[in-house]
Scaffold this active site. Structure first.
Site, short mmCIF file in Angstrom:
data_model
loop_
_atom_site.label_atom_id
_atom_site.label_comp_id
_atom_site.label_asym_id
_atom_site.label_seq_id
_atom_site.Cartn_x
_atom_site.Cartn_y
_atom_site.Cartn_z
N ARG A 1 0.85 -1.19 0.00
CA ARG A 1 0.00 0.00 0.00
C ARG A 1 0.88 1.24 0.00
O ARG A 1 1.96 1.26 0.61
CB ARG A 1 -0.85 -0.04 1.27
CG ARG A 1 -1.87 1.08 1.42
CD ARG A 1 -3.01 0.91 0.48
NE ARG A 1 -4.18 1.71 0.86
CZ ARG A 1 -5.03 2.22 -0.03
NH1 ARG A 1 -4.82 2.05 -1.31
NH2 ARG A 1 -6.09 2.90 0.36
N GLY B 1 -13.49 -1.63 -7.13
CA GLY B 1 -14.80 -1.02 -6.90
C GLY B 1 -14.90 -0.09 -5.71
O GLY B 1 -15.99 0.16 -5.21
N SER C 1 -7.86 0.96 3.29
CA SER C 1 -8.29 0.48 1.98
C SER C 1 -9.49 -0.44 2.13
O SER C 1 -9.71 -1.01 3.19
CB SER C 1 -7.14 -0.28 1.32
OG SER C 1 -7.60 -1.00 0.19
N SER C 2 -10.25 -0.60 1.03
CA SER C 2 -11.35 -1.58 1.01
C SER C 2 -10.96 -2.84 0.24
O SER C 2 -11.77 -3.76 0.11
CB SER C 2 -12.59 -0.96 0.35
OG SER C 2 -13.07 0.11 1.11
N ASN D 1 -6.41 4.07 -7.12
CA ASN D 1 -7.56 4.64 -6.41
C ASN D 1 -8.63 5.05 -7.41
O ASN D 1 -9.43 4.21 -7.81
CB ASN D 1 -7.19 5.78 -5.48
CG ASN D 1 -8.27 5.99 -4.41
OD1 ASN D 1 -8.97 5.06 -4.06
ND2 ASN D 1 -8.41 7.20 -3.92
N THR E 1 -4.08 -0.91 -7.20
CA THR E 1 -4.92 0.26 -7.48
C THR E 1 -4.14 1.56 -7.67
O THR E 1 -3.03 1.72 -7.16
CB THR E 1 -5.93 0.45 -6.32
OG1 THR E 1 -6.84 1.49 -6.63
CG2 THR E 1 -5.22 0.77 -5.01
N ASP F 1 -7.86 8.37 0.33
CA ASP F 1 -8.34 7.27 1.16
C ASP F 1 -8.10 7.50 2.65
O ASP F 1 -8.57 6.73 3.49
CB ASP F 1 -7.70 5.94 0.73
CG ASP F 1 -8.56 5.21 -0.30
OD1 ASP F 1 -9.63 5.72 -0.64
OD2 ASP F 1 -8.16 4.13 -0.76
N THR G 1 -9.72 0.25 -9.32
CA THR G 1 -8.75 -0.68 -8.81
C THR G 1 -8.80 -1.83 -9.78
O THR G 1 -9.65 -1.87 -10.64
CB THR G 1 -9.20 -1.08 -7.38
OG1 THR G 1 -9.23 0.11 -6.59
CG2 THR G 1 -8.34 -2.11 -6.72
#
Length: 529
Positions: free
Chosen positions: A65, A432, A411-412, A360, A358, A382, A340
């Site tokens: 990340r 998404g 993050s998701s 983003n 990603t 984010d 992403t």
């Protein structure tokens, strides 16, 4: 088998395995290929997460990340009156976090790859130099972003041209080919030092960005312990913080497990209610408790505690919706420590990799590094740019996810692997934004509870609730008119949106064969042998 967002990237990953490479070699090759053929999200200027399960059952995760630059600070996107300045955290040079992808791929290959590094990077170089034929979706994406590319960059990006891009046009990534060659020849130093780093830092200086040579030199991806849980006899292996995906997915599965979803029809009013109410509570927890575990203490065990989760859902009634205004994060029983892209890979030996990566937003910050040919992320959005103020995906965050130097933003992304009876069962994930977690959740339920094939499971229309805004968002045909009437009579608000997510997944069938699910919402493609 490889399932990714682009046929060429899937082909590259497969060819690497044909040459004797394993799933980890194929991951590196596919990642770099996506940076060329899928610039909307594939990247070397972003970051991501990889979850793996080796053939012998060993599991692990790698966190590459992005991080905040050393001079970043909590209120950097606010004006003197503490109001959030619109667009500052999403477009342009100040929106960029320190990229982690290249460092991540180097670390992954060093630990687990078998082919020479140069061999796994070369296919992406060939694609960049020889040119990529645009699909209709890629042409449309570049055309719709043309004005932003021109306004945000101090130079004219090669991704723009006077006439509109058409499907079938060939785009040549000459500067990107040179950057990839430096990465091929010098590994990590080919990106975080030397010419590439100089070009990146110069780009930052010209656009008033923050990233310095020291920031690049100091970046390091991190091996983390995977989060593991269970659902009806399936072992679920997913990503730990700074991804919220693993915790949220395990919370959702634990909440709905006692209710035996297979008793309800797929997308019935009862099933949608149960899933919505679980999602509402999980996203409220996400906003309060989750952030970078190197900076804040995250109560992982408490959030996954079965008694806590049972109590969270005990306030839900089938008679009516629970308004999000009444729903705060849960009181924990104890404390302790959109665009992403995702791809799933299984190699002949049975090694499995689930990778979500990603920039983003679509094309990230829209900043193209002049002379280096790659796009930079807008990942700083984010963070909670101001606690309580939603980000570009409408997600609200708290102090745990405030900006700080060197910190990773929440993050998701939810790269996930499932086992059944000690054997590999599924590799799954999706892009998404805030919908990633619920898309992965529903894809798993579609297979496990509703007996869909992998392709049916990823293609099925989806719905989503994220606490705030208090609305069930759904794709066309996801909710029938009759079910909609029932839900509205109970106080639920519904809103149709464009199709979202690109779930790419692989299931291992009982006979050992692999069944692909390539999301029809994109140009996604499976390739196997």
């Amino acid at each position: 088998m490889v399932v990714s967002a682009h046929p060429e990237a899937s082909r590259v990953g497969l060819e690497i395995m044909r040459k004797g490479g394993n799933a980890f070699d194929a991951t590196v090759a596919t990642q770099f290929a996506l940076a060329v053929v899928f610039p909307v999200a594939g990247n070397i200027g972003g970051g991501g997460f990889t979850v793996y399960r080796s053939a012998d059952g060993e599991t692990g995760t790698l966190d590459y990340r992005e991080t905040a630059p050393a001079t970043a600070f909590a209120t950097m996107y606010q004006d003197s009156a503490a109001n959030v300045i619109e667009g500052l955290s999403t477009n342009g040079h100040l929106a960029v976090g320190i990229p982690g992808t290249v460092d991540g791929m180097v670390k992954l290959h060093q630990k687990l790859g078998v082919l020479p590094w140069a061999e796994v990077v070369q296919p992406a170089i060939d694609l960049a130099r020889n040119g990529v034929v645009l699909t209709q979706k890629e042409a449309d994406g570049l055309n719709s972003t043309r004005q932003a590319f021109i306004e945000i960059n101090k130079h004219t990006p090669y991704l723009t041209q006077k006439q509109k891009w058409q499907a079938g046009d060939t785009i040549f990534h000459k500067d990107l080919a040179l950057t990839l060659e430096r990465i091929r020849d010098k590994g990590r130093e080919g990106f975080y030092a030397g010419k590439t780093a100089e070009l990146l830092v110069l780009e930052m200086q010209q656009g008033n960005g923050m990233i310095t040579k020291e920031d690049l030199a100091n970046y390091s991806s991190v091996w983390r312990k995977p989060l593991e849980g269970s659902y009806k006899g399936y072992k679920v292996i997913s990503m730990a913080p700074p991804s919220s995906g693993g915790i949220a997915l395990l919370q959702l599965l634990t909440m709905v497990e006692p209710h035996n979803l297979s008793n309800y029809k797929w997308q019935s009013a009862e099933a949608i209610q149960l899933i919505t109410e679980a999602e509402r509570r999980v996203y409220a927890d996400r906003a309060t408790y989750l952030g970078d575990p190197d900076f804040v203490k995250i109560p992982v065990q408490a959030l996954l505690d079965k008694t806590y989760l049972k109590e969270r859902l005990s306030t839900f009634s089938m008679d009516k919706a629970t308004p999000s205004s009444e729903m705060k994060a849960g009181k924990l029983p104890f404390t302790e420590s959109d665009q992403t892209t995702h791809f799933s890979i299984i190699d002949p030996a049975g090694n499995a990799v689930s990778t979500t990566t990603t920039l983003n937003g679509a094309y990230g910050s829209k900043v193209l590094v002049n002379g280096a040919g790659f796009l930079l992320n807008n990942e700083m959005d984010d963070f909670s740019v101001k606690p309580g103020v939603p980000n570009m995906f409408g997600l609200v965050g708290g102090e745990a996810n405030a900006i700080a130097p060197g910190k990773r933003m929440l993050s998701s992304m939810t790269p996930t692997i499932l086992e059944k009876d000690g054997k590999l069962f599924m590799v799954v994930g999706t892009p998404g934004g805030s919908t990633i977690i619920t898309s992965v959740f529903q894809a798993i339920l579609n297979v496990v509870e509703h007996n869909m094939t992998m392709q049916q499971a990823v293609g099925a229309p989806r719905f989503h609730h994220q606490w705030l805004p208090d609305v069930i968002q759904h794709e066309p045909n996801a909710i029938s008119p009759a079910v909609r009437s029932v839900l509205e009579s109970k106080g639920y608000k519904l809103e149709q949106r464009k199709p979202y997510g690109r779930v790419d997944a692989i299931r291992v069938l009982p006979n050992g064969k692999l069944e692909a699910g390539a999301d029809p919402r994109g140009d996604d493609a499976a390739a196997g042998f």
